[in-house]
Motif scaffolding. Structure first.
Motif, PDB file in Angstrom:
ATOM      1  N   UNK A   1       0.806  -1.218   0.000  1.00  0.00           N
ATOM      2  CA  UNK A   1       0.000   0.000   0.000  1.00  0.00           C
ATOM      3  C   UNK A   1       0.842   1.271   0.000  1.00  0.00           C
ATOM      4  N   UNK A   2       2.157   1.143   0.031  1.00  0.00           N
ATOM      5  CA  UNK A   2       3.022   2.324   0.027  1.00  0.00           C
ATOM      6  C   UNK A   2       2.832   3.120  -1.260  1.00  0.00           C
ATOM      7  N   UNK A   3       2.962   4.423  -1.151  1.00  0.00           N
ATOM      8  CA  UNK A   3       2.714   5.303  -2.299  1.00  0.00           C
ATOM      9  C   UNK A   3       3.762   5.158  -3.382  1.00  0.00           C
ATOM     10  N   UNK A   4       5.021   4.871  -2.992  1.00  0.00           N
ATOM     11  CA  UNK A   4       6.119   4.770  -3.963  1.00  0.00           C
ATOM     12  C   UNK A   4       6.162   5.995  -4.871  1.00  0.00           C
ATOM     13  N   UNK A   5       6.108   7.154  -4.250  1.00  0.00           N
ATOM     14  CA  UNK A   5       6.069   8.397  -5.011  1.00  0.00           C
ATOM     15  C   UNK A   5       6.599   9.543  -4.162  1.00  0.00           C
ATOM     16  N   UNK A   6       6.861  10.646  -4.840  1.00  0.00           N
ATOM     17  CA  UNK A   6       7.165  11.906  -4.167  1.00  0.00           C
ATOM     18  C   UNK A   6       5.887  12.736  -4.178  1.00  0.00           C
ATOM     19  N   UNK A   7       5.445  13.159  -3.012  1.00  0.00           N
ATOM     20  CA  UNK A   7       4.204  13.908  -2.889  1.00  0.00           C
ATOM     21  C   UNK A   7       4.506  15.359  -2.550  1.00  0.00           C
ATOM     22  N   UNK A   8       3.891  16.276  -3.290  1.00  0.00           N
ATOM     23  CA  UNK A   8       4.042  17.710  -3.059  1.00  0.00           C
ATOM     24  C   UNK A   8       2.661  18.306  -2.823  1.00  0.00           C
ATOM     25  N   UNK A   9       2.541  19.203  -1.845  1.00  0.00           N
ATOM     26  CA  UNK A   9       1.259  19.855  -1.592  1.00  0.00           C
ATOM     27  C   UNK A   9       1.488  21.284  -1.126  1.00  0.00           C
ATOM     28  N   UNK A  10       0.510  22.126  -1.411  1.00  0.00           N
ATOM     29  CA  UNK A  10       0.512  23.507  -0.952  1.00  0.00           C
ATOM     30  C   UNK A  10      -0.878  23.799  -0.402  1.00  0.00           C
ATOM     31  N   UNK A  11      -0.982  23.975   0.915  1.00  0.00           N
ATOM     32  CA  UNK A  11      -2.293  24.129   1.533  1.00  0.00           C
ATOM     33  C   UNK A  11      -2.905  25.494   1.266  1.00  0.00           C
ATOM     34  N   UNK A  12      -2.099  26.474   0.896  1.00  0.00           N
ATOM     35  CA  UNK A  12      -2.615  27.812   0.634  1.00  0.00           C
ATOM     36  C   UNK A  12      -3.097  27.946  -0.807  1.00  0.00           C
ATOM     37  N   UNK A  13      -2.369  27.333  -1.724  1.00  0.00           N
ATOM     38  CA  UNK A  13      -2.724  27.411  -3.146  1.00  0.00           C
ATOM     39  C   UNK A  13      -3.602  26.241  -3.587  1.00  0.00           C
ATOM     40  N   UNK A  14      -3.917  25.358  -2.638  1.00  0.00           N
ATOM     41  CA  UNK A  14      -4.781  24.201  -2.943  1.00  0.00           C
ATOM     42  C   UNK A  14      -4.191  23.328  -4.038  1.00  0.00           C
ATOM     43  N   UNK A  15      -2.915  23.064  -3.937  1.00  0.00           N
ATOM     44  CA  UNK A  15      -2.223  22.224  -4.912  1.00  0.00           C
ATOM     45  C   UNK A  15      -1.833  20.890  -4.293  1.00  0.00           C
ATOM     46  N   UNK A  16      -1.911  19.844  -5.093  1.00  0.00           N
ATOM     47  CA  UNK A  16      -1.486  18.511  -4.666  1.00  0.00           C
ATOM     48  C   UNK A  16      -0.986  17.747  -5.882  1.00  0.00           C
ATOM     49  N   UNK A  17       0.249  17.240  -5.776  1.00  0.00           N
ATOM     50  CA  UNK A  17       0.818  16.437  -6.864  1.00  0.00           C
ATOM     51  C   UNK A  17       1.550  15.242  -6.278  1.00  0.00           C
ATOM     52  N   UNK A  18       1.425  14.129  -6.959  1.00  0.00           N
ATOM     53  CA  UNK A  18       2.142  12.929  -6.559  1.00  0.00           C
ATOM     54  C   UNK A  18       2.790  12.322  -7.799  1.00  0.00           C
ATOM     55  N   UNK A  19       4.106  12.206  -7.764  1.00  0.00           N
ATOM     56  CA  UNK A  19       4.864  11.693  -8.912  1.00  0.00           C
ATOM     57  C   UNK A  19       5.469  10.341  -8.539  1.00  0.00           C
ATOM     58  N   UNK A  20       5.086   9.310  -9.276  1.00  0.00           N
ATOM     59  CA  UNK A  20       5.571   7.963  -8.984  1.00  0.00           C
ATOM     60  C   UNK A  20       7.087   7.865  -9.161  1.00  0.00           C
ATOM     61  N   UNK A  21       7.705   7.063  -8.312  1.00  0.00           N
ATOM     62  CA  UNK A  21       9.131   6.806  -8.445  1.00  0.00           C
ATOM     63  C   UNK A  21       9.424   6.132  -9.782  1.00  0.00           C
ATOM     64  N   UNK A  22      10.555   6.490 -10.370  1.00  0.00           N
ATOM     65  CA  UNK A  22      11.073   5.697 -11.472  1.00  0.00           C
ATOM     66  C   UNK A  22      12.004   4.634 -10.911  1.00  0.00           C
ATOM     67  N   UNK A  23      12.923   4.185 -11.732  1.00  0.00           N
ATOM     68  CA  UNK A  23      13.911   3.213 -11.259  1.00  0.00           C
ATOM     69  C   UNK A  23      15.132   3.961 -10.745  1.00  0.00           C
ATOM     70  N   UNK A  24      15.930   3.283  -9.961  1.00  0.00           N
ATOM     71  CA  UNK A  24      17.169   3.879  -9.469  1.00  0.00           C
ATOM     72  C   UNK A  24      18.089   4.187 -10.644  1.00  0.00           C
ATOM     73  N   UNK A  25      18.829   5.275 -10.544  1.00  0.00           N
ATOM     74  CA  UNK A  25      19.762   5.633 -11.603  1.00  0.00           C
ATOM     75  C   UNK A  25      20.962   4.693 -11.588  1.00  0.00           C
TER      76      UNK A  25
END
Length: 344
Positions: free
Chosen positions: A219-243
């Protein structure tokens, strides 16, 4: 009997099917280290201790000041007036909330010399810091010892979080590149911070940590999550593979761990404070220093730290020789005051 005790205190959590009784017992056996007991750290520790994580280590180098109280939820005005160590006060408040949890404190500055000692013996490392230098240290320890860790950052009205698992996800170096110790990041000093974003980022960190510790890694998100509570923004970008060329998780070069500990740390969120740390392990006798400094200003001390007030400037001295110089803006003045009153 153990199962009855778990259900009694944690009944609402046990009723949540993905955790249940078995997950609660796994939490009781789990060990977590929290690095930083500021805004994120107080929220993180409160949720994890109340959830029943069996062992929690609280690591922080700082003391409580009035500007902390707007967002650091475990502290009160009396704590700030006394200038007590954050880890010490947090432990008292958390033990009162859940005496079943073993809480250990480390009033230390995490650096290349002590990072493995403080972080390598737990199941998850949780980031409550406010700087990337320490996060790269956490990442090195995590990859080297195969320990998952929860990254979190909150400033202004926005925050970012991710849960890294060595061998399963990219590492911090894969995402952000090697540590160059450069600036350019927003801080509480420059743009401020509001409490709601702290609580939300910490809650995401704890949710991911609970998933992992209770055996719900699917159930882990496996992503980087970004949010801004003032601007009402939410983004979640899935991890790729290790470099493939990642110097840390692929080539296993742990440059943060092999570097020398910095002698000076300038950035303290919300005030004019510079940390001076001797390059060698200098231990001091706090009672003896209290007698010496009493000739120059008002002194208060306990077994963990000493505080001397010179009026427009203050020194907070820890038993390991590290000091916070308050009321100064430049490194030269901080070092000069340290040399004058403590000795280099």
């Amino acid at each position: 009997m153990e199962r009855v005790m778990e259900i009694g205190r944690y009944s609402r959590q046990v009723l949540f099917q993905p955790i249940g009784v078995e997950g609660q017992l796994l939490l009781r056996k789990a060990r977590v280290a929290i690095v930083g007991m500021g805004a994120l750290g107080t929220a993180l520790s409160s949720q994890l201790v109340r959830a029943g994580v069996g062992f929690v280590r609280l690591i922080d180098r700082d003391i409580i000041e009035p500007s902390n109280l707007q967002r650091q939820s475990l502290y009160d005005e009396a704590d700030a007036e006394q200038g007590r160590a954050k880890a010490e006060v947090a432990a008292e408040k958390l033990r009162a909330a859940n005496r079943e949890v073993e809480i250990e404190i480390a009033i230390e500055d995490v650096n290349s010399q002590n990072a493995e000692r403080l972080l390598a013996d737990v199941d998850v490392i949780v980031d409550g810091t406010d700087n990337f230098e320490v996060r790269y240290l956490i990442n090195d320890v995590a990859v080297k010892h195969n320990i998952p860790w929860s990254y979190g950052g909150a400033v202004s009205s926005y925050g970012t979080t991710a849960f890294f698992r060595p061998g399963h996800t990219p590492c911090l170096v894969c995402l952000f590149g090697p540590n160059t110790s450069g600036g350019g990041h927003d801080t509480c000093d420059t743009v401020g911070v509001i409490a709601p974003v702290v609580s939300i980022v910490a809650s995401y960190q704890v949710a991911e940590t609970l998933k992992y510790l209770t055996g719900n890694s699917d159930s882990l998100a496996n992503s980087v999550t970004y949010l801004d509570v003032w601007k009402n923004e939410f983004r979640s970008v899935k991890f790729g593979v290790s470099k493939e060329a990642c110097p840390c998780c692929q080539k296993r070069q742990f440059t943060s761990l092999t570097g020398r500990a910095n002698g000076l740390t300038v950035s303290f969120c919300g005030r004019r404070t510079i940390q001076v740390r001797p390059s060698t392990g200098l231990g001091v006798s706090l009672p003896k220093m209290a007698q010496q400094l009493a000739n120059f200003g008002e002194v208060r001390h306990n077994p963990d730290l000493l505080r001397c007030d010179f009026g427009d400037k203050q020194i907070t001295l820890f038993a390991d020789g590290r000091a916070l110089i308050h009321g100064v803006d430049d490194e030269m003045t901080a070092r000069s005051l340290y040399a004058r009153y403590i000795g280099m």
